[in-house]
Scaffold this motif. Structure first.
Motif, short mmCIF file in Angstrom:
data_model
loop_
_atom_site.label_atom_id
_atom_site.label_comp_id
_atom_site.label_asym_id
_atom_site.label_seq_id
_atom_site.Cartn_x
_atom_site.Cartn_y
_atom_site.Cartn_z
N LEU A 148 0.83 -1.21 0.00
CA LEU A 148 0.00 0.00 0.00
C LEU A 148 0.86 1.25 0.00
CD1 LEU A 148 -2.83 -1.02 2.51
CD2 LEU A 148 -2.89 -1.02 0.02
N GLY A 149 2.05 1.17 0.61
CA GLY A 149 2.96 2.31 0.59
C GLY A 149 3.43 2.62 -0.82
N VAL A 150 3.76 1.58 -1.58
CA VAL A 150 4.17 1.78 -2.98
C VAL A 150 3.02 2.40 -3.77
CG1 VAL A 150 4.90 0.62 -5.09
CG2 VAL A 150 5.83 -0.11 -2.89
N VAL A 151 1.81 1.91 -3.53
CA VAL A 151 0.65 2.47 -4.22
C VAL A 151 0.45 3.93 -3.85
CG1 VAL A 151 -1.86 2.32 -4.46
CG2 VAL A 151 -0.49 0.23 -4.40
N ALA A 152 0.65 4.27 -2.58
CA ALA A 152 0.49 5.66 -2.14
C ALA A 152 1.50 6.58 -2.84
CB ALA A 152 0.66 5.75 -0.63
N VAL A 153 2.75 6.10 -2.98
CA VAL A 153 3.77 6.89 -3.67
C VAL A 153 3.38 7.09 -5.14
CG1 VAL A 153 6.17 6.91 -4.45
CG2 VAL A 153 5.62 6.17 -2.12
N ALA A 154 2.89 6.00 -5.76
CA ALA A 154 2.48 6.10 -7.17
C ALA A 154 1.32 7.08 -7.34
CB ALA A 154 2.10 4.72 -7.69
N LEU A 155 0.38 7.03 -6.42
CA LEU A 155 -0.75 7.95 -6.50
C LEU A 155 -0.30 9.40 -6.34
CD1 LEU A 155 -3.48 6.00 -4.47
CD2 LEU A 155 -3.45 6.46 -6.93
N ALA A 156 0.73 9.61 -5.52
CA ALA A 156 1.26 10.97 -5.36
C ALA A 156 1.91 11.47 -6.65
CB ALA A 156 2.28 11.00 -4.23
N ALA A 272 4.12 1.26 -12.41
CA ALA A 272 4.07 -0.14 -12.82
C ALA A 272 4.24 -1.07 -11.62
CB ALA A 272 5.15 -0.43 -13.85
N LEU A 273 5.19 -0.74 -10.75
CA LEU A 273 5.41 -1.56 -9.56
C LEU A 273 4.19 -1.53 -8.65
CD1 LEU A 273 7.60 -3.29 -8.17
CD2 LEU A 273 8.30 -1.23 -6.93
N ALA A 274 3.56 -0.36 -8.55
CA ALA A 274 2.38 -0.23 -7.69
C ALA A 274 1.21 -1.05 -8.23
CB ALA A 274 1.98 1.23 -7.57
N VAL A 275 1.00 -1.00 -9.54
CA VAL A 275 -0.08 -1.80 -10.13
C VAL A 275 0.17 -3.28 -9.90
CG1 VAL A 275 -1.19 -2.47 -12.30
CG2 VAL A 275 -0.68 -0.06 -11.86
#
Length: 351
Positions: A148-156, A272-275
């Protein structure tokens, strides 16, 4: 006597039904994996020939360099595992990681089988069931939070690369995941909440199984105490190890595209990593094979990536993070079984 025979028949029927269900699940999961992989290039607008032409350009020394980065990521994660089970060495943590991943990457819904294997291994090393329960709770929580942290960074990074479309199709599907994490954090924050949560689950279980004597009202607070003790003692190596692991995963992904001569910006790679992390939260196929590749490739193509190059780069990345883990983990498991059977064999010969 008749009752005993009836119970035996019922037990045999349940066993047969369970085996049949597992076989059907395996067939469907294997078919889904094969179908998704076969259709992968077509889904993103390419062909297997074009993808193969890109992959054929990779020299062997570049593969060796990628393998070093992959091993470095696994070693970094062993710090997390060792800190999550006090007394576990990093070498044994690496063994748990490789063997559990090998099983999970082969069997449908193999995460449970990998967990069972890791439980048997830790018991053989002398750890108690309660210690393993705390280890499982801590590592599961850390892995989900990291994803979820990786996803949060990607969303930012969405405003910089207009990548909202990469998440729009999956955001609602994975909404229960952060909700579940919030509930876990709430339980960890207050012992009264932990007790109330356990009692509520006890009631829910008894609603469906009146003869079941669940004791989660006392078990959950005990597990909470164990988890908090482990987190307080090992949060530093857990944090450093997890951050290093994620950084090396991103580095491996970047290098996989670099050796193919494909240049993608850091924000795109993080997306890509977040997806991929999102898709791995729901292992419909073993190791999310097929689902990961199709979903992540589609996201990269939507962000402007070349279909053949994107597919080739992801296949190279998954060659290390999924495919290579199977033989390496299998060999590791075989060595572990051999080394832990020899004492028993010597005792039998001596007897």
């Amino acid at each position: 006597m008749n009752r005993s025979r009836a119970q035996s028949r019922t037990g045999l029927l349940m066993t047969t039904t369970g085996r049949t269900r597992r076989v059907i699940t395996s067939i469907l999961s294997g078919a889904a994996t094969a179908g998704l992989m076969l259709l992968l290039p077509r889904v993103v607008g390419s062909t297997w020939k074009a993808v193969g032409d890109v992959l054929s350009q990779v020299p062997l020394w570049d593969l060796a360099a990628l393998a070093v980065v992959w091993i470095g990521g696994l070693w970094s994660h062993s710090f997390v595992l060792a800190a999550s089970l006090p007394g576990l060495t990093r070498r044994r943590g690496l063994t748990l990681n490789l063997t559990g991943s090998a099983v999970a990457n082969v069997l449908p819904l193999g995460g449970a089988a990998g967990t069972g294997l890791n439980y048997a291994m830790t018991r053989r090393w002398g750890f108690s069931p309660a210690a393993f329960g705390g280890f499982l709770a801590v590592t599961t929580l850390l892995n989900v939070v990291a994803k979820l942290g990786v996803v949060a960074v990607a969303l930012a990074l969405v405003p910089f690369i207009h990548s909202a479309s990469a998440f729009s199709a999956t955001s609602l599907l994975f909404l229960p995941v952060p909700v579940a994490v919030a509930v876990v954090v709430w339980v960890l924050a207050d012992v009264n909440v932990a007790t109330a949560f356990g009692r509520a689950v006890d009631r829910l279980i008894r609603t469906f199984r009146r003869d079941h004597r669940s004791q989660l009202a006392s078990t959950v607070p005990e597990l909470r105490h164990s988890v908090l003790r482990v987190l307080r003692a090992g949060w530093r190596p857990m944090t450093v190890g997890m951050l290093a692991y994620l950084a090396l995963q991103l580095a491996l992904l970047w290098l996989c595209f670099q050796v193919l001569g494909i240049s993608l910006g850091l924000p795109v790679l993080v997306t890509a990593l977040a997806v991929g992390q999102l898709l791995s939260l729901v292992p419909v196929t073993p190791g999310s094979a097929g689902v990961f590749e199709v979903g992540t490739a589609a996201a990269l193509v939507a962000l402007g990536g070349d279909p053949a190059g994107v597919t080739a780069g992801l296949l190279l990345f998954r060659g290390f993070t999924y495919l290579l883990e199977i033989p390496v983990g299998g060999v590791t498991l075989a060595i572990w079984c051999w080394t832990h059977r020899r004492p028993a064999a010597r005792e039998a010969v001596a007897g």
